[in-house]
Design a protein around this motif. Structure first.
Motif, PDB file in Angstrom:
ATOM      1  N   GLU B  65       1.710  -1.318   9.316  1.00 27.90           N
ATOM      2  CA  GLU B  65       0.897  -0.107   9.146  1.00 27.90           C
ATOM      3  C   GLU B  65       0.046   0.150  10.393  1.00 27.90           C
ATOM      4  O   GLU B  65      -0.132   1.309  10.803  1.00 27.90           O
ATOM      5  CB  GLU B  65      -0.007  -0.272   7.912  1.00 27.90           C
ATOM      6  CG  GLU B  65      -0.255   1.007   7.171  1.00 27.90           C
ATOM      7  CD  GLU B  65       1.007   1.804   6.897  1.00 27.90           C
ATOM      8  OE1 GLU B  65       1.952   1.264   6.322  1.00 27.90           O
ATOM      9  OE2 GLU B  65       1.047   2.986   7.315  1.00 27.90           O
ATOM     10  N   LEU B  69      -0.013   3.410  12.758  1.00 24.06           N
ATOM     11  CA  LEU B  69      -1.236   4.148  13.108  1.00 24.06           C
ATOM     12  C   LEU B  69      -1.410   4.234  14.624  1.00 24.06           C
ATOM     13  O   LEU B  69      -1.862   5.254  15.147  1.00 24.06           O
ATOM     14  CB  LEU B  69      -2.465   3.460  12.488  1.00 24.06           C
ATOM     15  CG  LEU B  69      -2.626   3.584  10.971  1.00 24.06           C
ATOM     16  CD1 LEU B  69      -3.847   2.807  10.495  1.00 24.06           C
ATOM     17  CD2 LEU B  69      -2.770   5.051  10.553  1.00 24.06           C
ATOM     18  N   ASN B 360      -7.896   6.268   8.026  1.00 25.04           N
ATOM     19  CA  ASN B 360      -6.475   6.573   7.818  1.00 25.04           C
ATOM     20  C   ASN B 360      -5.652   5.520   7.094  1.00 25.04           C
ATOM     21  O   ASN B 360      -4.569   5.820   6.587  1.00 25.04           O
ATOM     22  CB  ASN B 360      -5.814   6.821   9.192  1.00 25.04           C
ATOM     23  CG  ASN B 360      -6.438   7.997   9.892  1.00 25.04           C
ATOM     24  OD1 ASN B 360      -6.235   9.142   9.509  1.00 25.04           O
ATOM     25  ND2 ASN B 360      -7.244   7.724  10.916  1.00 25.04           N
ATOM     26  N   SER B 364      -2.284   6.098   4.642  1.00 28.62           N
ATOM     27  CA  SER B 364      -1.046   5.754   5.342  1.00 28.62           C
ATOM     28  C   SER B 364      -0.293   4.637   4.603  1.00 28.62           C
ATOM     29  O   SER B 364       0.928   4.694   4.437  1.00 28.62           O
ATOM     30  CB  SER B 364      -1.386   5.321   6.772  1.00 28.62           C
ATOM     31  OG  SER B 364      -0.226   5.076   7.491  1.00 28.62           O
ATOM     32  N   ASN B 368       3.374   5.280   3.039  1.00 29.33           N
ATOM     33  CA  ASN B 368       4.531   4.626   3.661  1.00 29.33           C
ATOM     34  C   ASN B 368       5.008   3.375   2.944  1.00 29.33           C
ATOM     35  O   ASN B 368       6.176   3.026   3.026  1.00 29.33           O
ATOM     36  CB  ASN B 368       4.202   4.273   5.111  1.00 29.33           C
ATOM     37  CG  ASN B 368       3.923   5.507   5.934  1.00 29.33           C
ATOM     38  OD1 ASN B 368       4.791   6.363   6.087  1.00 29.33           O
ATOM     39  ND2 ASN B 368       2.704   5.636   6.437  1.00 29.33           N
TER      40      ASN B 368
END
Lengths: 299, 445
Positions: B65, B69, B360, B364, B368
Motif C-alpha cells: 500500500e 501511495l 490516504n 487506499s 485496493n
C-alpha cells in the motif's frame, strides 16, 4: 626466499596482519563474551554486574540441561551414523568400484555443497503431512499405512534429522576416509589375503587398524560439526515441537537475541565452549592411547 | 646491484608486504560505503534522507500500500524523501531490531518487537521510538486516526508507539455452505461451538484448522476463552499476580482448548502445519472453521487465494462461555505488528509522509486490498457486504480483549507458542502447559 623467511622481523610482519585480524574477530569477542558472563543486561538496556548469578542460574536451569542432553544425543548418534556411512562408502569406492568410483564419488559428494537450509526444505517436503502428504507419507499410505507427522513428534523428528545429516555429509566423510584407505599399501592387503583374510576379517583386522588415524580425524570432524548443529534445526523444526529438538546452540541464540539476556547467553556460550573442549580432549586422548596400543602390539 | 639497494630491498620488501596486507585488511573490514552516515539513512542534521521501511516478509500489506501511495497520492512526499523497503522474516525481528537500535542504525520506520516496544520494554525505554501521539498532534492529523484504534494501541503498549496501519478484530471464519449443508447455526456459546465441531467431524469434515508452527493461531483460543469465562481483565490479573495459569478456572481454559485437539478436530499434521497451509486448507473448502483476524478479508477478496469466492465465508465472534463474566461483544482487537518510527531520524520530510499516510492510507487500503486500517477513510469507497458486516461488529464492540502473549515477556511468548501445537496433539498435558507458562512468567521477571 630463504633469507626473507629466515628473518624474524619479516615473519612477524607477514604474520601480524593475519594475527591482528584473527585477534580482532576471534580472540577479542571470546574474552568479551567471557567478561559478559559476570554481567546482566543487553546492548539497549546497558549492563550491570551480576557476580556469579549467571553461573548459579545455569546449574539450576532445566532448559540448559535438556538442550545439552539433546546436543549430546544428536552429536553421538549423528557422528556414529555419518562416519559409518562415509566409511562404508569409502570401502565401496576402494574395494568394489575401484577406478570407476569417480562418478559415484561425485554424486555422493553433491549434497555436501548444497546449502543446509535448502536441504532442510527438501526434507521438510519429503516428510510432509500437509498440505499434501510428502513422498514418504505417500509411500506409507500406498502400502495401507497411516500418514505420520514426522516433524510434529520429537522422536520421529530426531530421526529425520539423522537421515538428513547422514545424506548431506556422508559424501564428505567418504572422500576423507577414501584418502586414508588409498594410502594403505596394496602389498599389505595382498599379503593378508594370501594369509587367508577376506571380507569382514580383512576389514576388521587390517583395514580398520591401518585407517584408524584418518578415522579418528573423521570422528573429530563429525563431533565438531554435529555438536554445534544450528542452521538445520532452525530450518527443519525451529527447535520444536515445544523445545524437544532444541540444541544448546539454539538455546544460547534465543537467550541472547530473543530474550535479550546477553550475560546469561554468554554463560551458555561458555558452557558450550567448555563442553566442546572437553570432548576434543577426550577424543584426542583416546586416539593417542590407540596409537600407543597398536605400537605395543607391533613390538 | 649495489649493497645499499640490496639492503633496501631486504628491509623494505617485508615492510611493504606487511603494510600492504594491513591496508588490505583495514579496507576489507571497513564500511562498504564511503560515508558512515549513509548506514543510518541520516542527513547532516541526523534526520532521514530516505523513507526507509523495515517490514516483515510474511505480511506485504503495508509495503504494497505504501508503494502504491508513493506512486500516487504521496508522490510529492516520495520525491522529497524516497520510499525504500527492506523485508525480513518475522522471526528475525526480535533479534535484528534491538541490534540495529543499539548501533544507531534503525531505519525511519520499522517493525519493532512487541514486548520490547511496550512501556518498560528495552526499545521503548531506550528513547529510540518516536512518540506518535505527540507527533500526530503536532502535525494536526490525530483526527485521521480512528479513536478506537488509537485506544487499542495505547491499551496494549501503554503508549502510542505504533502506526495503526491495521485495525483488526479476531474471531472465527466459517464456511457458510458447509454449515448450511450440515444444518449448523452460527454458534454463540462454547457448548454450541463444540457441538458444531462434533457435527462436522461426524460428517467426515475437518472442523477446525490452525498452524502449529505459528503458536498464536492456537493461543488466541486461550485468551479468548479466558476473556469470556473470566472477563477481559483475565490476563491482567495474572500480570498483577492475582491469578496463575495453574488456577482451576485458568486451567479449565487450557483443558477445554486441548480437548478440541484431543478430539482430532484440527486434522493430521497440526504441529508442523504453517499458516499458509492453514489458510489454503480453509479457502479450499476442506475445513469448517478457522480462528483468524479481520485482516483475512484481503485473502477472502483475493481470487487467487479464495477460489470459492467471498460469499462462501462468514465471520462470527468467539462464543460465550456459559456462566462466564465476559461478553460476546468483547472482541480481541489489535493494530497489527508494532510499526514504529525512529525518534532520531524524524524530520519535516518524515512528517510530510505521515500526513499523507494518515489522509490516504485508510481509503487506499480498503479500495485496493479490502482491508481495514486504523486510519479514517477520507475518500468514499464502496464497501463489500462482508467488510461492512465486520466493520459493524467492530463498532459494536464493548471491550477489547488483548491477545494471549501481549501482557507478558519474551519467554512467555516462546513457551506459549512453541508448546501450543503439542498441547493440541497430546504432546504435553494441560497441567504441564500451565506450569510452563507460570515458570516463563517467573523467568521473565
Amino acid at each position: 626466499m630463504r633469507s626473507v623467511l629466515g628473518d624474524r622481523k619479516t615473519i612477524i610482519l607477514l604474520l601480524a596482519p593475519a594475527l591482528l585480524f584473527y585477534t580482532a574477530i576471534k580472540v577479542v569477542p571470546i574474552f568479551w563474551s567471557l567478561g559478559l558472563t559476570f554481567f546482566e543486561g543487553n546492548v539497549l538496556r546497558g549492563f550491570t554486574p551480576a557476580g556469579f548469578a549467571n553461573f548459579t542460574r545455569l546449574i539450576g536451569d532445566s532448559n540448559f540441561w535438556e538442550s545439552l542432553t539433546f546436543s549430546f544425543r544428536y552429536a553421538a548418534v549423528a557422528t556414529v551414523l555419518q562416519v559409518s556411512a562415509g566409511y562404508l562408502l569409502a570401502l565401496l569406492y576402494v574395494f568394489a568400484l575401484k577406478r570407476s568410483s569417480v562418478i559415484v564419488r561425485t554424486i555422493c559428494f553433491f549434497p555436501v555443497i548444497l546449502p543446509t537450509v535448502a536441504v532442510a526444505q527438501l526434507f521438510k517436503r519429503l516428510f510432509a503431512i500437509n498440505p499434501q502428504p510428502g513422498p514418504v507419507n505417500a509411500l506409507i499410505e500406498f502400502f495401507g499405512g497411516q500418514s505420520i507427522d514426522w516433524l510434529g513428534d520429537a522422536t520421529t523428528a530426531f530421526w529425520v534429522f539423522m537421515i538428513m545429516d547422514v545424506w548431506k555429509s556422508m559424501g564428505f566423510f567418504a572422500v576423507l576416509l577414501f584418502a586414508g584407505l588409498v594410502d594403505i599399501p596394496e602389498e599389505l592387503i595382498e599379503s593378508a589375503r594370501i594369509d587367508g583374510a577376506n571380507g569382514l576379517r580383512l576389514v576388521r583386522h587390517m583395514i580398520i587398524p591401518l585407517s584408524l588415524p584418518v578415522l579418528l580425524a573423521a570422528v573429530v570432524f563429525a563431533i565438531n560439526s554435529t555438536f554445534k548443529v544450528f542452521d538445520s534445526v532452525i530450518a527443519l523444526t525451529n527447535g520444536g515441537p515445544g523445545n524437544d529438538t532444541t540444541p544448546l546452540t539454539l538455546y544460547m541464540f534465543r537467550t541472547t537475541f530473543t530474550y535479550n539476556e546477553y550475560g546469561y547467553g554468554s554463560t551458555l556460550a561458555l558452557a558450550l565452549t567448555v563442553v566442546a573442549f572437553l570432548i576434543t580432549i577426550l577424543v584426542f586422548r583416546s586416539s593417542r592411547r590407540d596409537i600407543t596400543a597398536s605400537g605395543g602390539a607391533k613390538k | 646491484m649495489s649493497r645499499t639497494s640490496r639492503f633496501m630491498r631486504s628491509r623494505l620488501a617485508p615492510a611493504v608486504a606487511g603494510a600492504a596486507a594491513l591496508a588490505l585488511i583495514v579496507t576489507a573490514c571497513g564500511p562498504a560505503g564511503g560515508d558512515s552516515d549513509d548506514s543510518t539513512g541520516g542527513d547532516a542534521d541526523g534526520g532521514a534522507t530516505e523513507f526507509s521501511f523495515l517490514t516483515i516478509t510474511e505480511n506485504p500489506q503495508i509495503s504494497e500500500e505504501l508503494t502504491r501511495l508513493s506512486e500516487g497520492a504521496c508522490a510529492d512526499a516520495n520525491a522529497a524523501l524516497p520510499l525504500t523497503i527492506e523485508s525480513i522474516p518475522q522471526a528475525e525481528v526480535n533479534n535484528r531490531v534491538p541490534l540495529l537500535a543499539s548501533q544507531d542504525a534503525l531505519p525511519v520506520m520499522f517493525i519493532s518487537p512487541t514486548t520490547e516496544s511496550k512501556v518498560g520494554g528495552d526499545m521503548y525505554e531506550s528513547g529510540k521510538l518516536l512518540d506518535l501521539e505527540a507527533t500526530f498532534d503536532e502535525l494536526g492529523i490525530m483526527e485521521n486516526v480512528l479513536p478506537a484504534a488509537a485506544e487499542t494501541v495505547k491499551t496494549i503498549y501503554g503508549s502510542m508507539v505504533s502506526v495503526p496501519f491495521q485495525y483488526n478484530i479476531e474471531g472465527f471464519w466459517y464456511n457458510k455452505e458447509v454449515f448450511a449443508a450440515n444444518g449448523i447455526e452460527v454458534p454463540t456459546t462454547w457448548a454450541d461451538f463444540k457441538e458444531a465441531a462434533a457435527t462436522l467431524d461426524a460428517a467426515g469434515l475437518q472442523p477446525l484448522t490452525a498452524a502449529g508452527t505459528q503458536g498464536w493461531t492456537i493461543t488466541r483460543y486461550l485468551s479468548s476463552y479466558l476473556a469470556r469465562s473470566q472477563g477481559v481483565d483475565a490476563l491482567q490479573n495474572v500480570v498483577a499476580g492475582d491469578a496463575g495459569f495453574a488456577d482451576p478456572e485458568y486451567l479449565e481454559a487450557i483443558q477445554e482448548v486441548a480437548s478440541l485437539g484431543e478430539a482430532g478436530y484440527f486434522g493430521e499434521g497440526l504441529t508442523s502445519r504453517d499458516s499458509d497451509t492453514m489458510t489454503s486448507q480453509f479457502f479450499a473448502g476442506n475445513v469448517g472453521m478457522m480462528y483468524n483476524g479481520s485482516w483475512t478479508l484481503s485473502s477472502v477478496y483475493d481470487e487467487g487465494q479464495n477460489p470459492l469466492g467471498p460469499d462462501a465465508f462468514g465471520f462470527f465472534p468467539f462464543p460465550e462461555v456459559e456462566g462466564g463474566s465476559g461478553s460476546i461483544a468483547d472482541y480481541p482487537a489489535n493494530t497489527g505488528t508494532v510499526t514504529a518510527l525512529s525518534a532520531d531520524l524524524y524530520n519535516d520530510k518524515v512528517g510530510d509522509w505521515l500526513v499523507c499516510i494518515s489522509e490516504n492510507y485508510g481509503s487506499s487500503l480498503m479500495e485496493n486490498q479490502g482491508a481495514i486500517s486504523g486510519f479514517a477513510q477520507n475518500t468514499e469507497v464502496e464497501t463489500p457486504e462482508l467488510v461492512s458486516d465486520i466493520v459493524g461488529q467492530m463498532e459494536g464492540a464493548t471491550g477489547a480483549v488483548i491477545w494471549f502473549e501481549a501482557p507478558f515477556g519474551a519467554r512467555f511468548g516462546d513457551a506459549a507458542g512453541t508448546n501450543a501445537g503439542p498441547l493440541l496433539d497430546g504432546g504435553i498435558s494441560p497441567e504441564d502447559y500451565a506450569s510452563l507458562l507460570d515458570e516463563a512468567i517467573a523467568a521473565d521477571g
